[in-house]
Design a protein around this motif. Structure first.
Motif, PDB file in Angstrom:
ATOM      1  N   TRP A 417      15.272 -17.589 -12.162  1.00 13.03           N
ATOM      2  CA  TRP A 417      15.696 -18.488 -12.788  1.00 13.03           C
ATOM      3  C   TRP A 417      15.155 -19.578 -14.204  1.00 13.03           C
ATOM      4  CZ3 TRP A 417      15.550 -18.321  -7.347  1.00 13.03           C
ATOM      5  CH2 TRP A 417      17.311 -17.750  -6.498  1.00 13.03           C
ATOM      6  N   LYS A 420      17.665 -18.553 -16.916  1.00  9.37           N
ATOM      7  CA  LYS A 420      19.293 -19.497 -16.434  1.00  9.37           C
ATOM      8  C   LYS A 420      18.700 -20.530 -17.195  1.00  9.37           C
ATOM      9  CE  LYS A 420      21.915 -18.341 -15.943  1.00  9.37           C
ATOM     10  NZ  LYS A 420      23.345 -18.140 -16.843  1.00  9.37           N
ATOM     11  N   ASN A 513      22.885 -13.036 -17.969  1.00  7.21           N
ATOM     12  CA  ASN A 513      22.359 -12.558 -17.166  1.00  7.21           C
ATOM     13  C   ASN A 513      22.169 -11.273 -17.441  1.00  7.21           C
ATOM     14  OD1 ASN A 513      23.276 -11.420 -14.719  1.00  7.21           O
ATOM     15  ND2 ASN A 513      24.799 -10.960 -14.926  1.00  7.21           N
ATOM     16  N   TRP A 522      24.802 -16.796 -12.800  1.00  4.16           N
ATOM     17  CA  TRP A 522      24.865 -16.062 -13.864  1.00  4.16           C
ATOM     18  C   TRP A 522      25.864 -15.518 -15.242  1.00  4.16           C
ATOM     19  CZ3 TRP A 522      19.448 -15.510 -14.765  1.00  4.16           C
ATOM     20  CH2 TRP A 522      19.529 -15.373 -13.213  1.00  4.16           C
ATOM     21  N   SER A 526      23.454 -20.027 -20.314  1.00  2.00           N
ATOM     22  CA  SER A 526      22.275 -19.679 -20.298  1.00  2.00           C
ATOM     23  C   SER A 526      21.275 -20.938 -21.169  1.00  2.00           C
ATOM     24  CB  SER A 526      21.162 -18.336 -20.401  1.00  2.00           C
ATOM     25  OG  SER A 526      21.495 -18.075 -19.384  1.00  2.00           O
TER      26      SER A 526
END
Lengths: 562, 190
Positions: A417, A420, A513, A522, A526
């Motif tokens: 992650w 992200k 993503n 996702w 980000s």
């Protein structure tokens, strides 16, 4: 109740990053605190392992170690690694970062309460660290704090009612308060704030596992809070709850401790199983095997976890008939977890695997955890346990259960992650170097301990020179190999720190993503802005629809209508 | 619950009420641990019945009555709050707080009498449990009173967030029910 969305641009630095109500910032605060504490816990391990490998010699950075200091180090190592690393990283950090965004919510149900939860936790950390510096030193009665040793106020420097032990109890109690507040927030958020279309059986496994973990925590921790209050009264007021001379019973504390302590293992394990599901389906491009079965197995294991605790007390003088009951339940609880592990392996069957760093850690978890789990079945049988109880066999067993869970699972999640929540890609080469060094050195630290434990090496001993049979060259070599490997394991983690800091500052920008994954997080930017989604996502399908025949792409986001 | 994005309350239980039930659930296991420990000791040592005869059953009965009455007034406060009757809500919340105050005064008189007769927290394990259990309960009584006072000051006085009266009331009922368990265990059973 919720923060005002339009005003967050004018927030000061303090509002945005220190006293923030944003679940992502709070998650990062938990994560960073937990990781810093991991280095402290690891450093303590370095201290006492050096004493065992080179008894009586001056230890670099620490000098000569006393027996009291040794006890202080092992106690605080266990306390920190369980309560200040495993809990904040796996439960609090991952729960805060992931639950709201995975269910399509803008934040937790109670953002202010969430902030309070972190700051209570922070206070508990301060109290714990302060206990090292009070007269008498930090608590040294073992992380399980068994009375009468703990009730008599044993601290590092002698038999006295030390402040260190009282601070230890207060710190642990504050931490429980923080996680109770946080846990209630997790439950209400999951129940009430799911995006339209996100039914229970469309929830990502991570959310299911978090929910199960906080429920288990909530029902297990109560008796220990009562028990800790009684211990504090024994230490400060002079009551005799655990004092046999005053008609009390020290075994009572063991029951209360392990009624919490054993479910706690699953509180830590379940978030990692959630990580496993997300990482493995993404990098195997296959639906998870047995989604509902895994959930039912988890619920079953959750109930069973409340009736296994006395397997920690087989030599405490409990009724042998009771030992038989707890042997049976303990061996039974391996069934749901075997199902989950087999389902994970079945997910990999005939899939197309990418061996990226998070996937390596996830696969590493399965391999290493199996060793911890299988030796757990041995220990669950009271006949075997009585023979190896309190030896390094047990130490090796629970480190093979906990290190894969906390570090392999936690690191898989962090790498997975990272793009992200940071918005940049980590360095894959450094990640792989980190994985291999960690795996090899971890096995070199703990695998030899199974043998020294079987040879009779008892735990919590400062200096073995009184036992000639435990000072043979073979056992000494095991201690030295294990200690040197520990230093490698500890130093390898700086590769990870370097990778994280460097990538956060100058890594290539991550797209929305990057792993082509299905779940809702996702679909956000980000890193996601305060409030996560531009508009509330609508969910049309389950989380693991990979490689669906007839589609041009091999993934199918939950938000995609067709 | 005013939330900025449109999420659904799938459970149809408002966030605040759901959270309060979970708070109560987590408190139940805390008191549960203490009560279970007490019961195990009590079954092992029959002589604890003799110690228990030195607790004042009339005082305990009076406090039971006081707490039950305050549970009624907090329920009336909730009813007034759902009818948006601010004055009545405040009146009944003050009555409830008054009930808490009377409870604590009676409890203090009891403690003083017992301590002056030598039944201190360290006298023996029965008295240790007695003070630990009633003391923890008294802390909860104080917490419930503070919660009601804050709800009044922050919300009811300004005529907003009246649903919070219900949360304070739920908590107060819980405090009451704990006492319903403590009274027979510590006062009545000899």
């Amino acid at each position: 109740m919720s923060t005002n969305q339009t005003s967050h641009h004018q927030m000061t630095f303090v509002q945005k990053y220190i006293f923030s109500t944003d679940h992502k910032v709070i998650g990062m605060q938990y994560m960073i605190t937990g990781l810093i504490m991991a280095f402290l816990g690891g450093f303590l391990a370095y201290g006492f392992r050096m004493q065992l490998a080179f008894p009586g010699e001056a230890i670099p950075l620490l000098g000569k170690m006393t027996a009291g200091q040794y006890n202080e180090f092992i106690t605080m190592h266990g306390t920190i690694m369980i309560f200040w690393v495993a809990m904040p990283v796996l439960l609090a950090a991952l729960g805060n970062l992931l639950i709201p965004i995975m269910i399509g919510a803008d934040d937790m149900a109670f953002p202010t309460l969430n902030m309070i939860s972190y700051w209570v936790f922070f206070l508990s950390t301060v109290v714990l660290i302060a206990s090292f510096f009070v007269p008498g030193g930090a608590f040294a009665g073992g992380w399980t704090a068994y009375p009468p040793l703990s009730a008599n106020g044993y601290t590092a420097h002698g038999w006295s009612v030390g402040l260190g032990g009282n601070l230890w109890i207060i710190a642990v109690a504050l931490e429980f308060v923080a996680f109770l507040i946080g846990g209630i927030n997790f439950i209400v958020t999951t129940f009430n704030m799911r995006a339209p279309g996100l039914t229970w059986f469309r929830l990502p496994m991570m959310v299911w596992m978090m929910l199960s973990a906080v429920l288990i925590f909530m029902f297990a921790v109560g008796p220990l809070i009562a028990g800790a209050a009684m211990l504090l009264l024994d230490r400060t007021v002079g009551t005799g709850f655990y004092n046999p001379a005053a008609g009390g019973d020290p075994i009572l504390f063991q029951h209360m401790f392990w009624f919490f302590g054993h479910p706690e293992v699953y509180v830590i394990l379940l978030p990692t199983i959630g990580v496993l599901a997300e990482v493995m389906t993404t990098f195997a491009r296959k639906p998870i095997f047995g989604y509902k079965m895994i959930i039912y197995a988890t619920i079953g294991a959750g109930f069973l976890s409340f009736v296994v605790w006395a397997h920690h007390q087989f030599i405490a003088g409990i009724d042998p008939r009771m030992a038989t009951f707890f042997s049976i339940t303990t061996i039974m609880i391996s069934i749901p977890f075997s199902l989950i592990i087999f389902a994970s392996i079945a997910t990999l069957w005939k899939s197309s695997i990418t061996l990226s760093t998070p996937m390596l850690f996830a696969l590493g978890f399965i391999g290493e955890f199996l060793i911890g789990g299988v030796t757990g079945i041995y220990l669950g049988s009271s006949a075997f346990d009585i023979y190896v109880h309190d030896t390094y066999f047990v130490i090796a067993h629970f480190h093979y259960a906990l290190i894969p869970t906390v570090f392999f699972g936690g690191l898989a999640a962090i790498y997975f992650w990272f793009p992200k929540f940071i918005g940049r890609m980590y360095n894959e080469t450094l990640g792989k170097v980190h994985f291999w060094l960690t795996t090899i050195s971890f096995n070199l630290v703990f695998f030899p301990l199974f043998f020294s434990g079987m040879a009779g090496e008892h735990r919590r001993i400062f200096d073995y020179s009184m036992w000639k049979s435990l000072m043979t060259p073979e056992i000494m070599n095991i201690r030295i190999i294990s200690t040197l490997a520990l230093i490698v394991l500890f130093l390898s983690q700086f590769i990870f720190v370097f990778n994280m800091i460097k990538s956060a500052l100058s890594g290539p920008k991550a797209e929305k993503n990057p792993w082509k994954s299905n779940t809702l997080e996702w679909q956000a930017d980000s890193p996601p802005p305060h409030g996560n989604f531009a508009q509330t996502p609508v969910v049309h399908r389950g989380p693991y629809e990979y490689s669906v025949p007839g589609r041009s792409e091999d993934y199918w986001p939950q938000t995609s209508a067709n | 619950m005013a939330h900025t994005t449109q999420t659904v309350d799938i459970s149809e239980v408002p966030n605040g009420r759901a959270a309060m039930w979970w708070v109560i659930a987590s408190e139940v296991v805390i008191f549960g641990g203490l009560i279970m420990s007490y019961l195990l000791f009590r079954m092992r040592y029959p002589q604890w019945g003799e110690y228990a005869s030195h607790t004042s059953t009339p005082m305990g009965a009076l406090n039971t009555l006081v707490l039950l009455t305050s549970s009624l007034t907090v329920a009336l406060a909730h009813k007034a709050a759902t009818e948006k009757n601010i004055a009545a809500t405040k009146k009944y919340l003050w009555f409830t707080i008054l009930g808490g105050v009377i409870f604590l005064i009676v409890k203090s008189v009891e403690y003083t009498t017992e301590i002056s007769h030598g039944y201190t927290i360290t006298a023996n394990n029965f008295w240790s449990f007695y003070y630990a259990m009633t003391g923890l309960h008294a802390i909860h009584v104080i917490a419930g009173m503070v919660a009601m006072f804050l709800v009044m000051q922050i919300d009811v006085n300004k005529g907003r967030n009246l649903h919070r009266v219900e949360m304070a009331g739920l908590y107060w009922h819980f405090v009451d029910i704990v006492w319903i368990f403590l009274f027979p265990l510590l006062y009545v059973a000899k």
